[in-house]
Motif scaffolding. Structure first.
Motif, PDB file in Angstrom:
ATOM      1  N   LEU A  36     -43.546 -30.849  33.485  1.00  0.00           N
ATOM      2  CA  LEU A  36     -42.445 -30.453  32.598  1.00  0.00           C
ATOM      3  C   LEU A  36     -41.212 -30.195  33.452  1.00  0.00           C
ATOM      4  O   LEU A  36     -41.051 -29.113  34.028  1.00  0.00           O
ATOM      5  CB  LEU A  36     -42.812 -29.197  31.801  1.00  0.00           C
ATOM      6  CG  LEU A  36     -41.754 -28.703  30.806  1.00  0.00           C
ATOM      7  CD1 LEU A  36     -41.459 -29.781  29.767  1.00  0.00           C
ATOM      8  CD2 LEU A  36     -42.220 -27.423  30.115  1.00  0.00           C
ATOM      9  N   PRO A  37     -40.329 -31.178  33.552  1.00  0.00           N
ATOM     10  CA  PRO A  37     -39.116 -31.004  34.359  1.00  0.00           C
ATOM     11  C   PRO A  37     -38.241 -29.880  33.808  1.00  0.00           C
ATOM     12  O   PRO A  37     -38.240 -29.608  32.609  1.00  0.00           O
ATOM     13  CB  PRO A  37     -38.405 -32.356  34.228  1.00  0.00           C
ATOM     14  CG  PRO A  37     -39.460 -33.303  33.765  1.00  0.00           C
ATOM     15  CD  PRO A  37     -40.422 -32.504  32.953  1.00  0.00           C
ATOM     16  N   SER A  38     -37.493 -29.259  34.675  1.00  0.00           N
ATOM     17  CA  SER A  38     -36.592 -28.190  34.256  1.00  0.00           C
ATOM     18  C   SER A  38     -35.463 -28.758  33.401  1.00  0.00           C
ATOM     19  O   SER A  38     -35.165 -29.961  33.437  1.00  0.00           O
ATOM     20  CB  SER A  38     -36.013 -27.486  35.478  1.00  0.00           C
ATOM     21  OG  SER A  38     -35.215 -28.385  36.227  1.00  0.00           O
ATOM     22  N   LEU A  39     -34.831 -27.878  32.640  1.00  0.00           N
ATOM     23  CA  LEU A  39     -33.727 -28.290  31.778  1.00  0.00           C
ATOM     24  C   LEU A  39     -32.586 -28.891  32.591  1.00  0.00           C
ATOM     25  O   LEU A  39     -32.000 -29.912  32.200  1.00  0.00           O
ATOM     26  CB  LEU A  39     -33.223 -27.085  30.976  1.00  0.00           C
ATOM     27  CG  LEU A  39     -32.045 -27.329  30.026  1.00  0.00           C
ATOM     28  CD1 LEU A  39     -32.407 -28.357  28.976  1.00  0.00           C
ATOM     29  CD2 LEU A  39     -31.617 -26.021  29.370  1.00  0.00           C
ATOM     30  N   SER A  40     -32.266 -28.289  33.720  1.00  0.00           N
ATOM     31  CA  SER A  40     -31.167 -28.801  34.553  1.00  0.00           C
ATOM     32  C   SER A  40     -31.485 -30.189  35.098  1.00  0.00           C
ATOM     33  O   SER A  40     -30.607 -31.062  35.155  1.00  0.00           O
ATOM     34  CB  SER A  40     -30.894 -27.835  35.707  1.00  0.00           C
ATOM     35  OG  SER A  40     -32.052 -27.667  36.516  1.00  0.00           O
ATOM     36  N   ARG A  41     -32.735 -30.392  35.461  1.00  0.00           N
ATOM     37  CA  ARG A  41     -33.136 -31.705  35.994  1.00  0.00           C
ATOM     38  C   ARG A  41     -33.045 -32.782  34.914  1.00  0.00           C
ATOM     39  O   ARG A  41     -32.554 -33.892  35.175  1.00  0.00           O
ATOM     40  CB  ARG A  41     -34.555 -31.608  36.536  1.00  0.00           C
ATOM     41  CG  ARG A  41     -35.084 -32.881  37.170  1.00  0.00           C
ATOM     42  CD  ARG A  41     -36.385 -32.621  37.891  1.00  0.00           C
ATOM     43  NE  ARG A  41     -37.024 -33.850  38.332  1.00  0.00           N
ATOM     44  CZ  ARG A  41     -38.118 -33.886  39.082  1.00  0.00           C
ATOM     45  NH1 ARG A  41     -38.681 -32.753  39.500  1.00  0.00           N
ATOM     46  NH2 ARG A  41     -38.649 -35.027  39.436  1.00  0.00           N
ATOM     47  N   VAL A  42     -33.489 -32.462  33.702  1.00  0.00           N
ATOM     48  CA  VAL A  42     -33.406 -33.413  32.589  1.00  0.00           C
ATOM     49  C   VAL A  42     -31.946 -33.680  32.238  1.00  0.00           C
ATOM     50  O   VAL A  42     -31.556 -34.819  31.955  1.00  0.00           O
ATOM     51  CB  VAL A  42     -34.182 -32.879  31.364  1.00  0.00           C
ATOM     52  CG1 VAL A  42     -33.919 -33.743  30.136  1.00  0.00           C
ATOM     53  CG2 VAL A  42     -35.677 -32.833  31.665  1.00  0.00           C
ATOM     54  N   TRP A  43     -31.121 -32.627  32.249  1.00  0.00           N
ATOM     55  CA  TRP A  43     -29.700 -32.792  31.947  1.00  0.00           C
ATOM     56  C   TRP A  43     -29.044 -33.731  32.960  1.00  0.00           C
ATOM     57  O   TRP A  43     -28.282 -34.635  32.591  1.00  0.00           O
ATOM     58  CB  TRP A  43     -29.007 -31.441  31.939  1.00  0.00           C
ATOM     59  CG  TRP A  43     -27.510 -31.542  31.855  1.00  0.00           C
ATOM     60  CD1 TRP A  43     -26.608 -31.298  32.843  1.00  0.00           C
ATOM     61  CD2 TRP A  43     -26.741 -31.943  30.706  1.00  0.00           C
ATOM     62  NE1 TRP A  43     -25.324 -31.514  32.397  1.00  0.00           N
ATOM     63  CE2 TRP A  43     -25.375 -31.915  31.090  1.00  0.00           C
ATOM     64  CE3 TRP A  43     -27.078 -32.312  29.417  1.00  0.00           C
ATOM     65  CZ2 TRP A  43     -24.351 -32.253  30.208  1.00  0.00           C
ATOM     66  CZ3 TRP A  43     -26.051 -32.648  28.537  1.00  0.00           C
ATOM     67  CH2 TRP A  43     -24.710 -32.617  28.931  1.00  0.00           C
TER      68      TRP A  43
END
Length: 259
Positions: A36-43
């Motif tokens: 589950l990638p972090s929100l910042s990484r997905v952004w």
């Protein structure tokens, strides 16, 4: 004005809680990034997918070409499903003989899952847009048909009889009474159908097409790139919501007094 601001604020509560959960829960559970990638990484991955200024993946800057390819398939499938669904729905609702002829067979076909059509669609149409559009339009047909049929059957018989008494023929009854009265149900079918179109897009793009958000998602799965899978999911959700809002806006233009 105050009420409208309150409603707008309420609309952001659940998305806000979802984002907060995405930030907090992986840290609490110590979930690895590859699951589950972090929100910042997905952004960052999403921004790179759109702009191409970071070079994070092989799909850097390729959002629009893939989005256009997917939109084309969705629009074609939705258009075919809508036209056929309305025609068969209205005819089956207005003429008992047509309903007796087609309705049982349509519901039998409806029971076959979309993935069940995948192998034979590949045989019939091969790899490419035709298979994808066929799968999308087939799945999206049933919500339009069922809702249109139900909407036509729910038209008040007294209104139809009043039209006949005033001298309206079958065509005039259809265009002046039945169709306008059925619009709420028909557009409900459209909205359900649009959701089905985007849901079946991924299945359709499993056929080996070169472009499309579903194709990118499947390639990312093979490469173990969870970031791009989530990015494509978000992109499909956004585009699907935009299409839904367009349908709602069209309905409001046609029937502003229902707002």
């Amino acid at each position: 004005m105050t009420k409208e601001k309150k409603i707008d604020f309420v609309n952001f509560i659940v998305p806000g809680l979802f984002i907060i959960s995405w930030i907090v829960i992986p840290k609490i559970l110590d979930t690895p990034e590859y699951l589950l990638p972090s929100l910042s990484r997905v952004w960052n991955c999403f921004v790179d997918f759109v702009t191409g200024n970071r070079g994070l993946t092989a799909y850097s800057g390729k959002f629009f070409e893939n989005a256009v390819a997917s939109l084309y398939r969705v629009v074609c499938g939705f258009g075919i499903a809508s036209v056929l669904g309305i025609i068969f729905g209205i005819l089956s609702g207005h003429f008992l003989m047509v309903k007796r002829l087609f309705d049982p067979f349509i519901h039998i076909i409806r029971m076959i899952p979309g993935v069940g059509w995948f192998p034979i669609a590949m045989v019939w149409f091969g790899v490419g847009n035709k298979t994808t559009i066929f799968l999308i339009s087939l799945a999206a047909f049933f919500p339009v048909y069922v809702n249109t049929l139900r909407a036509v059957l729910d038209v008040d018989p007294m209104v139809i009889n009043a039209g006949r008494v005033l001298g309206a023929n079958s065509r005039e009854l259809l265009w002046s009474i039945i169709l306008p009265s059925s619009l709420p149900g028909i557009f409900s079918g459209f909205r359900l159908s649009m959701g089905v179109c985007w849901a079946y897009l991924v299945l359709g793009e499993l056929t080996g097409v070169n472009e499309g958000l579903g194709a990118v998602m499947m390639d990312s799965r093979m490469l173990g790139n969870v970031d791009m899978i989530i990015v494509c999911m978000i992109a499909i959700a956004i585009l699907g919501r935009i299409c839904d809002l367009i349908l709602v806006s069209i309905y409001k233009l046609i029937r502003p007094y229902d707002n």
